[in-house]
Design an enzyme around this catalytic site. Structure first.
Site, PDB file in Angstrom:
ATOM      1  N   SER A   1       0.829  -1.208   0.000  1.00  0.00           N
ATOM      2  CA  SER A   1       0.000   0.000   0.000  1.00  0.00           C
ATOM      3  C   SER A   1       0.861   1.254   0.000  1.00  0.00           C
ATOM      4  O   SER A   1       0.505   2.261  -0.616  1.00  0.00           O
ATOM      5  CB  SER A   1      -0.946  -0.006   1.210  1.00  0.00           C
TER       6      SER A   1
ATOM      7  N   GLU B   1      -5.230  -3.948  -3.044  1.00  0.00           N
ATOM      8  CA  GLU B   1      -5.985  -5.124  -2.594  1.00  0.00           C
ATOM      9  C   GLU B   1      -6.685  -5.817  -3.763  1.00  0.00           C
ATOM     10  O   GLU B   1      -7.815  -6.302  -3.639  1.00  0.00           O
ATOM     11  CB  GLU B   1      -7.016  -4.737  -1.511  1.00  0.00           C
TER      12      GLU B   1
END
Ligand SMILES: [Zn+2]
Length: 194
Positions: free
Chosen positions: A13, A80
């Site tokens: 991330s 994700e």
């Protein structure tokens, strides 16, 4: 289309946010997508405290339509992506081939059983480039952490739903990154004396 994969906490991330920042500085316009972010909100958040508003992907969402609904989209950051549907991965390929959108996908490759997520498998099959991220995630034994273990009540789970959100106050489920050897052996490192 590029797919960056690695275990939890390997900085996926953080890299997604950094990439968005770099493209934005060059005057490019993009969208940031996520699903089941650790914050529980439509945001991409990283362990080191960065965060950004994002579009929450749901199963019924058509990503081509999503992009068409915007003025101009040069690139997509898909965090994700392992949790997207296989159809949505096909849509990402359509966006690259038919709409000139650059797609950068980030996610886990495999679930707690060390079995590929369907979306990750499709990404491996379709991506132009696949990169394994290995940013200093170590098993308790010191070997590189490669696989995610699901821990329920102190025991490593071998069966169950593929997606269970853990590591929240409300959930009895947590995840732990292990080396392949200890994932296969089911050894979590507590009280083993190793
Ligand atoms: Zn280990």
């Amino acid at each position: 289309m590029k797919f960056y994969f690695g275990p939890m906490d390997c900085g996926k991330s953080t890299l997604a946010l950094q990439m968005n920042y770099n493209h934005g500085r060059q005057g490019r316009r993009g969208l940031v997508l996520t699903k089941h972010d650790r914050s529980g909100e439509p945001r991409v958040t990283s362990r080191i405290g960065l965060g950004l508003e994002a579009v929450e992907v749901v199963d019924s969402m058509d990503l081509v339509e999503l992009v068409r609904g915007h003025d101009r989209v040069d690139y997509l950051i898909c965090d994700e992506a392992c949790f997207y549907t296989v159809e949505q991965i096909e849509q990402l390929a359509d966006l690259v081939d038919g709409h000139g959108v650059d797609v950068y996908a980030f996610g886990l490759a495999s679930d707690f059983r060390s079995v590929l997520f369907p979306a990750a498998q499709r990404l491996f099959e379709l991506a132009d480039e696949v990169c394994r991220l290995q940013v200093e995630v170590l098993c308790w034994c010191g070997r590189p952490g490669l696989l995610n273990a699901r821990v329920v009540g102190g025991e490593m789970a071998r069966t169950g739903e593929q997606v269970v959100i853990g590591d929240t106050d409300a959930s009895p489920v947590r995840y732990q990154v292990l080396c392949r050897r200890h994932h296969r052996a089911g050894l979590l490192g507590e009280g083993t004396g190793v």
